[in-house]
Design an enzyme around this catalytic site. Sequence first.
Site, mmCIF file in Angstrom:
data_model
loop_
_atom_site.group_PDB
_atom_site.id
_atom_site.type_symbol
_atom_site.label_atom_id
_atom_site.label_comp_id
_atom_site.label_asym_id
_atom_site.label_seq_id
_atom_site.Cartn_x
_atom_site.Cartn_y
_atom_site.Cartn_z
ATOM 1 N N SER A 139 0.861 -1.176 0.000
ATOM 2 C CA SER A 139 0.000 0.000 0.000
ATOM 3 C C SER A 139 0.903 1.233 0.000
ATOM 4 O O SER A 139 1.714 1.396 0.906
ATOM 5 C CB SER A 139 -0.894 -0.036 1.246
ATOM 6 O OG SER A 139 -1.665 1.143 1.334
ATOM 7 N N LYS A 165 -0.933 -0.894 -4.522
ATOM 8 C CA LYS A 165 -2.159 -0.135 -4.217
ATOM 9 C C LYS A 165 -1.729 1.286 -3.902
ATOM 10 O O LYS A 165 -0.860 1.503 -3.058
ATOM 11 C CB LYS A 165 -2.860 -0.786 -3.028
ATOM 12 C CG LYS A 165 -3.753 0.128 -2.196
ATOM 13 C CD LYS A 165 -4.592 -0.685 -1.224
ATOM 14 C CE LYS A 165 -4.827 0.072 0.071
ATOM 15 N NZ LYS A 165 -5.598 -0.746 1.036
ATOM 16 N N LYS A 167 -2.814 5.094 -2.633
ATOM 17 C CA LYS A 167 -3.807 5.917 -1.946
ATOM 18 C C LYS A 167 -4.115 7.128 -2.827
ATOM 19 O O LYS A 167 -3.198 7.730 -3.410
ATOM 20 C CB LYS A 167 -3.249 6.391 -0.603
ATOM 21 C CG LYS A 167 -2.995 5.255 0.374
ATOM 22 C CD LYS A 167 -4.312 4.692 0.899
ATOM 23 C CE LYS A 167 -4.077 3.717 2.021
ATOM 24 N NZ LYS A 167 -5.352 3.220 2.572
ATOM 25 N N ASP A 193 -7.017 3.265 -3.528
ATOM 26 C CA ASP A 193 -7.807 3.294 -2.288
ATOM 27 C C ASP A 193 -8.055 4.744 -1.900
ATOM 28 O O ASP A 193 -7.119 5.500 -1.636
ATOM 29 C CB ASP A 193 -7.044 2.565 -1.179
ATOM 30 C CG ASP A 193 -7.852 2.461 0.124
ATOM 31 O OD1 ASP A 193 -9.006 2.929 0.150
ATOM 32 O OD2 ASP A 193 -7.309 1.911 1.102
ATOM 33 N N GLU A 218 -11.034 1.023 -4.172
ATOM 34 C CA GLU A 218 -11.407 0.679 -2.798
ATOM 35 C C GLU A 218 -12.045 1.892 -2.114
ATOM 36 O O GLU A 218 -11.467 2.981 -2.094
ATOM 37 C CB GLU A 218 -10.125 0.246 -2.074
ATOM 38 C CG GLU A 218 -10.310 -0.250 -0.657
ATOM 39 C CD GLU A 218 -8.962 -0.671 -0.027
ATOM 40 O OE1 GLU A 218 -7.972 -0.889 -0.762
ATOM 41 O OE2 GLU A 218 -8.905 -0.751 1.207
ATOM 42 N N LYS A 267 -10.561 -7.216 6.825
ATOM 43 C CA LYS A 267 -9.653 -6.834 7.907
ATOM 44 C C LYS A 267 -10.272 -7.340 9.203
ATOM 45 O O LYS A 267 -11.332 -6.846 9.609
ATOM 46 C CB LYS A 267 -9.516 -5.308 8.007
ATOM 47 C CG LYS A 267 -8.762 -4.647 6.879
ATOM 48 C CD LYS A 267 -8.701 -3.144 7.101
ATOM 49 C CE LYS A 267 -7.997 -2.459 5.942
ATOM 50 N NZ LYS A 267 -8.125 -0.981 6.019
ATOM 51 N N GLY A 295 -4.729 -4.439 5.259
ATOM 52 C CA GLY A 295 -3.705 -4.238 6.290
ATOM 53 C C GLY A 295 -4.002 -2.967 7.063
ATOM 54 O O GLY A 295 -4.722 -2.087 6.570
HETATM 55 O O1 OSB Z 1 -7.564 1.712 4.024
HETATM 56 O O2 OSB Z 1 -6.438 -0.037 3.767
HETATM 57 C C1 OSB Z 1 -6.612 1.042 4.335
HETATM 58 C C2 OSB Z 1 -3.689 1.708 6.693
HETATM 59 C C3 OSB Z 1 -4.346 2.293 7.752
HETATM 60 C C4 OSB Z 1 -5.699 2.494 7.662
HETATM 61 C C5 OSB Z 1 -6.397 2.122 6.531
HETATM 62 C C6 OSB Z 1 -5.749 1.506 5.477
HETATM 63 C C7 OSB Z 1 -4.371 1.343 5.542
HETATM 64 C C8 OSB Z 1 -3.568 0.799 4.474
HETATM 65 C C9 OSB Z 1 -2.282 0.144 4.883
HETATM 66 O O3 OSB Z 1 -3.820 0.924 3.296
HETATM 67 C C10 OSB Z 1 -2.190 -1.234 4.447
HETATM 68 C C11 OSB Z 1 -1.009 -1.961 5.037
HETATM 69 O O4 OSB Z 1 -1.000 -2.241 6.242
HETATM 70 O O5 OSB Z 1 -0.118 -2.302 4.276
HETATM 71 MG MG MG Z 2 -8.666 0.763 2.565
#
Ligand code: OSB
Ligand code: MG
Length: 374
Positions: A139, A165, A167, A193, A218, A267, A295
Amino acid sequence: MKLKSVTLHQVSIPLVTPFETSFMRETEKDCYLVEAVFDTPKGEITGWGESVAMISPLYSSEYVAAGIDVTRRWLAPLLFDVEDLTAETVGWHLRHVIGHPMAKSALEMAVIEAQLKLNDQSFKDYLGGVVDTVPSGVSVGIQDSVEETVKVIGDYLDEGYARIKLKIKPGKDIAPVAAVRKAFGDDFGFQVDANAAYTLVDAAHLRRLDEYGLLLIEQPLGEADIRQHAELAKLMDTPMCLDESIVSAEAAADAIMLGATSVINIKPGRVGGFIEAKKIHDLAAAHGVAVWHGGMVETGLGRAANAALASLPGFTLPGDISGSNRFFHEDITEEIVMYDGKVDVPTGVGFGVSIDPAKLERFRTESVEILPGQ
Ligand code: OSB
Ligand code: MG
């Protein structure tokens, strides 16, 4: 098993680089670990859990201090009263407390780990995992510039991650996605995401993402907007995937039936625990809906447990289970290692990793001990 004591250790672990989402920028991993001691037929056994709640209530309504408080005042006392506590009944004993799935999940994890140790079993075998390794996705946070986004993603592709992925948020969406496809082509798994940063009136804008062959988008809309996600899904070619909105197996069933999600991010912390998470896996499989493991920037403890869940057969897309070194210079357990785009599913008893006491001492900012009858 009979619960004897619960200690909550709040820790702050530096991140290798700041992690920026549409809702916050983090420079440390702040969370709490649960250390629970049980009397068992084999003597005293300690189980560990990890809360995925963040320091502020911006991803969900939960946050670290609230998790510690609800566990101390309400959740742990309910479990102290149980004579024969099992992993499978934690959710039942806690059912009258509304909400707080992340706090419940952390406590349930500690019960699961103790029970696995009692039975000399790995988490993978308990769950019925079917593979020895799981594909490892990464991510990538929002970067300051398009150039920086391309560079950071190029580095992760060079490392061998199985899928990227990115953000996104309004103003940092189409341009970085287009630049990444232009730089690295269409031949790798790429998804975005939004962490609920858009509304349905942005539909025409979000449709522009359709030309980049993304695996999925996402959670573009709000947590409560399941129906609106179904509307948006009709307007876009990119597969819709819910994260924040899937707070339980019931919510997953609603989202699937409404056409709001064609893929599900699972999750355990968000849905109240690993046992509820497995239910969602099973429900999705019965509907022919693919799932992948999300995650929450977990330490090695949560990361190891996640890898075990992701070894179930319905997890057909790479999850956010990166190596420890994606986030940490130093993890609080053994390192989770990404190699050839995958990570090993732990096979040791319990979650297969252990908290290093010296590192716990170093990263800990506070401990709260909870005893029966306090
Ligand atoms: O939306 O998936 C999410 C981390 C903190 C809160 C929300 C998210 C995330 C991540 C991190 O995208 C994913 C990871 O732990 O690699
Ligand atoms: Mg997410």
